[in-house]
Each structure stands twice: as structure tokens, then as C-alpha cells.
Scaffold this active site. Structure first.
Site, PDB file in Angstrom:
ATOM      1  N   PRO A 143       5.361 -25.870 -18.981  1.00 22.71           N
ATOM      2  CA  PRO A 143       4.893 -25.604 -20.336  1.00 22.71           C
ATOM      3  C   PRO A 143       3.601 -26.334 -20.712  1.00 22.71           C
ATOM      4  O   PRO A 143       3.386 -27.474 -20.315  1.00 22.71           O
ATOM      5  CB  PRO A 143       6.049 -26.100 -21.215  1.00 22.71           C
ATOM      6  CG  PRO A 143       6.854 -26.996 -20.346  1.00 22.71           C
ATOM      7  CD  PRO A 143       6.701 -26.464 -18.960  1.00 22.71           C
ATOM      8  N   ASN A 144       2.794 -25.626 -21.449  1.00 19.71           N
ATOM      9  CA  ASN A 144       1.533 -26.123 -22.027  1.00 19.71           C
ATOM     10  C   ASN A 144       0.400 -26.250 -21.013  1.00 19.71           C
ATOM     11  O   ASN A 144      -0.741 -26.525 -21.390  1.00 19.71           O
ATOM     12  CB  ASN A 144       1.738 -27.463 -22.763  1.00 19.71           C
ATOM     13  CG  ASN A 144       2.734 -27.340 -23.895  1.00 19.71           C
ATOM     14  OD1 ASN A 144       2.564 -26.489 -24.757  1.00 19.71           O
ATOM     15  ND2 ASN A 144       3.784 -28.145 -23.897  1.00 19.71           N
TER      16      ASN A 144
ATOM     17  N   ARG B 243      -6.490 -28.774 -23.861  1.00 20.14           N
ATOM     18  CA  ARG B 243      -5.410 -29.658 -24.302  1.00 20.14           C
ATOM     19  C   ARG B 243      -5.695 -31.102 -23.891  1.00 20.14           C
ATOM     20  O   ARG B 243      -5.836 -31.381 -22.698  1.00 20.14           O
ATOM     21  CB  ARG B 243      -4.142 -29.178 -23.606  1.00 20.14           C
ATOM     22  CG  ARG B 243      -2.971 -30.061 -23.751  1.00 20.14           C
ATOM     23  CD  ARG B 243      -1.895 -29.668 -22.739  1.00 20.14           C
ATOM     24  NE  ARG B 243      -0.742 -30.496 -22.945  1.00 20.14           N
ATOM     25  CZ  ARG B 243       0.158 -30.756 -22.011  1.00 20.14           C
ATOM     26  NH1 ARG B 243       0.049 -30.246 -20.809  1.00 20.14           N
ATOM     27  NH2 ARG B 243       1.167 -31.542 -22.289  1.00 20.14           N
TER      28      ARG B 243
ATOM     29  N   TYR C 236      -5.881 -34.864 -19.527  1.00 21.71           N
ATOM     30  CA  TYR C 236      -5.647 -33.824 -18.518  1.00 21.71           C
ATOM     31  C   TYR C 236      -6.918 -33.227 -17.916  1.00 21.71           C
ATOM     32  O   TYR C 236      -6.843 -32.396 -17.021  1.00 21.71           O
ATOM     33  CB  TYR C 236      -4.784 -32.707 -19.125  1.00 21.71           C
ATOM     34  CG  TYR C 236      -3.424 -33.203 -19.559  1.00 21.71           C
ATOM     35  CD1 TYR C 236      -2.534 -33.732 -18.627  1.00 21.71           C
ATOM     36  CD2 TYR C 236      -3.024 -33.162 -20.891  1.00 21.71           C
ATOM     37  CE1 TYR C 236      -1.288 -34.205 -19.018  1.00 21.71           C
ATOM     38  CE2 TYR C 236      -1.771 -33.629 -21.287  1.00 21.71           C
ATOM     39  CZ  TYR C 236      -0.914 -34.147 -20.339  1.00 21.71           C
ATOM     40  OH  TYR C 236       0.317 -34.615 -20.715  1.00 21.71           O
TER      41      TYR C 236
ATOM     42  N   ASN D 171       4.288 -28.612 -10.787  1.00 22.06           N
ATOM     43  CA  ASN D 171       4.016 -29.479 -11.924  1.00 22.06           C
ATOM     44  C   ASN D 171       4.877 -28.929 -13.052  1.00 22.06           C
ATOM     45  O   ASN D 171       4.494 -27.962 -13.724  1.00 22.06           O
ATOM     46  CB  ASN D 171       2.532 -29.450 -12.307  1.00 22.06           C
ATOM     47  CG  ASN D 171       2.237 -30.381 -13.475  1.00 22.06           C
ATOM     48  OD1 ASN D 171       3.155 -30.931 -14.089  1.00 22.06           O
ATOM     49  ND2 ASN D 171       0.959 -30.564 -13.794  1.00 22.06           N
TER      50      ASN D 171
ATOM     51  N   ALA E   3       6.397 -31.060 -19.086  1.00 19.38           N
ATOM     52  CA  ALA E   3       7.406 -31.807 -19.851  1.00 19.38           C
ATOM     53  C   ALA E   3       8.819 -31.628 -19.284  1.00 19.38           C
ATOM     54  O   ALA E   3       9.666 -32.526 -19.410  1.00 19.38           O
ATOM     55  CB  ALA E   3       7.368 -31.376 -21.320  1.00 19.38           C
TER      56      ALA E   3
ATOM     57  N   HIS F 188      10.735 -34.277 -17.111  1.00 18.31           N
ATOM     58  CA  HIS F 188      11.467 -35.419 -17.668  1.00 18.31           C
ATOM     59  C   HIS F 188      12.801 -35.022 -18.297  1.00 18.31           C
ATOM     60  O   HIS F 188      13.529 -35.880 -18.771  1.00 18.31           O
ATOM     61  CB  HIS F 188      10.594 -36.119 -18.724  1.00 18.31           C
ATOM     62  CG  HIS F 188       9.164 -36.268 -18.295  1.00 18.31           C
ATOM     63  ND1 HIS F 188       8.793 -37.022 -17.210  1.00 18.31           N
ATOM     64  CD2 HIS F 188       7.997 -35.721 -18.778  1.00 18.31           C
ATOM     65  CE1 HIS F 188       7.471 -36.950 -17.056  1.00 18.31           C
ATOM     66  NE2 HIS F 188       6.974 -36.168 -17.986  1.00 18.31           N
TER      67      HIS F 188
ATOM     68  N   ASP G   8      18.161 -28.739  -9.988  1.00 15.09           N
ATOM     69  CA  ASP G   8      19.211 -28.057  -9.217  1.00 15.09           C
ATOM     70  C   ASP G   8      18.649 -26.849  -8.467  1.00 15.09           C
ATOM     71  O   ASP G   8      19.022 -26.600  -7.316  1.00 15.09           O
ATOM     72  CB  ASP G   8      20.353 -27.614 -10.141  1.00 15.09           C
ATOM     73  CG  ASP G   8      21.250 -28.783 -10.546  1.00 15.09           C
ATOM     74  OD1 ASP G   8      21.110 -29.879  -9.969  1.00 15.09           O
ATOM     75  OD2 ASP G   8      22.095 -28.599 -11.435  1.00 15.09           O
TER      76      ASP G   8
ATOM     77  N   GLU H 180       5.771 -32.615  -5.730  1.00 19.29           N
ATOM     78  CA  GLU H 180       5.618 -32.725  -7.195  1.00 19.29           C
ATOM     79  C   GLU H 180       4.190 -33.165  -7.503  1.00 19.29           C
ATOM     80  O   GLU H 180       3.666 -34.073  -6.851  1.00 19.29           O
ATOM     81  CB  GLU H 180       6.625 -33.780  -7.695  1.00 19.29           C
ATOM     82  CG  GLU H 180       6.548 -34.050  -9.184  1.00 19.29           C
ATOM     83  CD  GLU H 180       7.585 -35.098  -9.619  1.00 19.29           C
ATOM     84  OE1 GLU H 180       8.372 -35.575  -8.765  1.00 19.29           O
ATOM     85  OE2 GLU H 180       7.582 -35.439 -10.808  1.00 19.29           O
TER      86      GLU H 180
ATOM     87  N   HIS I 148       1.363 -34.105 -10.761  1.00 21.44           N
ATOM     88  CA  HIS I 148       0.998 -34.295 -12.170  1.00 21.44           C
ATOM     89  C   HIS I 148      -0.487 -34.615 -12.227  1.00 21.44           C
ATOM     90  O   HIS I 148      -0.992 -35.377 -11.387  1.00 21.44           O
ATOM     91  CB  HIS I 148       1.780 -35.444 -12.815  1.00 21.44           C
ATOM     92  CG  HIS I 148       3.247 -35.198 -12.781  1.00 21.44           C
ATOM     93  ND1 HIS I 148       3.870 -34.326 -13.637  1.00 21.44           N
ATOM     94  CD2 HIS I 148       4.213 -35.668 -11.957  1.00 21.44           C
ATOM     95  CE1 HIS I 148       5.156 -34.276 -13.343  1.00 21.44           C
ATOM     96  NE2 HIS I 148       5.384 -35.076 -12.328  1.00 21.44           N
TER      97      HIS I 148
ATOM     98  N   ARG J  55       1.762 -44.082 -18.434  1.00 19.21           N
ATOM     99  CA  ARG J  55       1.864 -43.528 -19.783  1.00 19.21           C
ATOM    100  C   ARG J  55       3.172 -43.955 -20.462  1.00 19.21           C
ATOM    101  O   ARG J  55       3.782 -44.936 -20.071  1.00 19.21           O
ATOM    102  CB  ARG J  55       1.719 -42.010 -19.692  1.00 19.21           C
ATOM    103  CG  ARG J  55       0.372 -41.607 -19.064  1.00 19.21           C
ATOM    104  CD  ARG J  55       0.186 -40.115 -19.021  1.00 19.21           C
ATOM    105  NE  ARG J  55       0.201 -39.545 -20.369  1.00 19.21           N
ATOM    106  CZ  ARG J  55       0.369 -38.244 -20.618  1.00 19.21           C
ATOM    107  NH1 ARG J  55       0.532 -37.404 -19.613  1.00 19.21           N
ATOM    108  NH2 ARG J  55       0.367 -37.811 -21.860  1.00 19.21           N
TER     109      ARG J  55
HETATM  110  C1  DQA Z   1       2.058 -33.630 -16.799  1.00 18.10           C
HETATM  111  C2  DQA Z   1       2.674 -34.921 -17.340  1.00 18.10           C
HETATM  112  C3  DQA Z   1       3.859 -34.622 -18.249  1.00 18.10           C
HETATM  113  O1  DQA Z   1       4.421 -35.820 -18.740  1.00 18.10           O
HETATM  114  C4  DQA Z   1       3.411 -33.789 -19.438  1.00 18.10           C
HETATM  115  O2  DQA Z   1       4.509 -33.437 -20.233  1.00 18.10           O
HETATM  116  C5  DQA Z   1       2.622 -32.591 -19.048  1.00 18.10           C
HETATM  117  C6  DQA Z   1       1.687 -32.675 -17.931  1.00 18.10           C
HETATM  118  C7  DQA Z   1       0.783 -33.894 -15.979  1.00 18.10           C
HETATM  119  O3  DQA Z   1       0.371 -32.989 -15.262  1.00 18.10           O
HETATM  120  O4  DQA Z   1       0.184 -34.965 -16.082  1.00 18.10           O
HETATM  121  O5  DQA Z   1       2.672 -31.564 -19.710  1.00 18.10           O
HETATM  122  O6  DQA Z   1       3.000 -33.004 -15.954  1.00 18.10           O
END
Ligand code: DQA
Length: 150
Positions: A11-12, A19, A24, A75, A78, A81, A88, A99, A101, A108
Site C-alpha cells: 500500500p501507498n 509521497r 522514500y 516490499n 505498511a 508490520h 503465511d 524483502e 524497503h 525509524r
Molecule cells: C516501507 C517502510 C514501511 O514501514 C512503510 O510503511 C512503507 C514503505 C519502505 O519501503 O521503506 O510504506 O516499506
């Protein structure tokens, strides 16, 4: 063996570039798609690059990867977390998982320090911005080559 790497974004991340650019970066998700795809092609792989704001859609895509992909780069944003469902699905996939980020989540807020995804991941790349996706594709190519020769 499939030569496809599923690269999933949560998401996002569709808002990348606009953003919180101080955190980012200014690279858009489309630009990251191009970087990751070019990197995959360089390794003789194909990137299937997707983004969703919905947890269930991400879970369904991970389930689909069991029969179509050789590995998953994720990635989960959110959902990293919060989502046992994504963890699963990753565990059920039986595929190598990396993974990613953009930001260094350990630098953070405390709530970002825990990742459910990490329990399913061979490794984690964080804090290198968009370049992290290229590093992840390189790492996945190595993992897949190792598996081929093992
Ligand atoms: C993120 C880090 C996450 O904590 C955050 O919620 C994101 C982006 C990152 O790429 O740094 O949306 O996954």
C-alpha cells in the site's frame, strides 16, 4: 524452472515520488519497475512487477506465484508490520523470498522495527532507496543460480 520473479509492492507505494520524498526518494514506482525489469533481463530473468493497496490481493498474487514464479521480491510496505496473512502466504509459497524497503526501517519509529515478512525471507535489503530493488534482483538471480547447480 520458471524464469519469472514476482516483485510485489504494498500500500501507498503507488505514490512513490510524491509521497514523503525525504524518506522514500523522488523515483516513481514506474521508474523502479523499469530499473528492476532491466536488471532482471540482464540476468536472463523476467520481472512480473505489481502493486496493490489491498492485503487480500497481495495474498492472492503470492498464492498464484507458487506455480508461475521462481522467487518473490516483496516490499509489503505498511503490511510488513501487521500482516500474518502475507507471512503465511509467503511461507506456503515454498519460494525464495527477498524483502525490500526503500527506507532503513530500523532507523525509524519503533513500530517499523518488527517485520512479519522477515520470517519468510532469505534476506532483507533496506535503506538503499530504489537501488534496493536492483540489489534484490541481483541477490535473487544468485539464489536461483545456486539452487540450479545444487
Ligand atoms: C516501507 C517502510 C514501511 O514501514 C512503510 O510503511 C512503507 C514503505 C519502505 O519501503 O521503506 O510504506 O516499506
Amino acid at each position: 524452472m520458471s524464469r519469472v520473479i514476482l516483485i510485489l509492492n504494498g500500500p501507498n507505494l503507488n505514490l512513490l515520488g510524491q509521497r514523503e520524498p525525504d524518506i522514500y526518494g523522488r523515483t516513481s514506482l514506474e521508474d523502479i519497475r523499469a530499473l528492476a525489469s532491466a536488471r532482471a533481463t540482464g540476468h536472463g530473468l523476467e520481472a512480473d512487477f505489481r502493486q496493490s493497496n489491498e492485503e487480500g490481493e497481495l495474498v492472492s498474487w503470492i498464492q498464484g506465484a507458487r506455480t508461475t514464479a521462481a522467487g518473490i521480491i516483496i516490499n509489503a510496505a505498511a503490511y510488513t508490520h501487521t500482516s500474518v496473512a502475507i507471512l503465511d502466504a509467503l511461507l506456503a509459497s515454498g519460494l525464495p523470498v527477498i524483502e525490500v524497503h526503500l527506507s532503513n526501517i530500523y532507523k525509524r519509529e519503533e513500530f517499523r522495527h518488527h517485520s512479519f515478512v522477515s520470517r519468510a525471507a532469505t534476506g532483507v535489503i533496506c535503506g538503499f532507496g530504489a537501488q534496493g530493488y536492483e540489489l534484490a534482483v541481483d541477490a535473487m538471480a544468485q539464489l536461483l543460480n545456486k539452487a540450479k547447480t545444487a
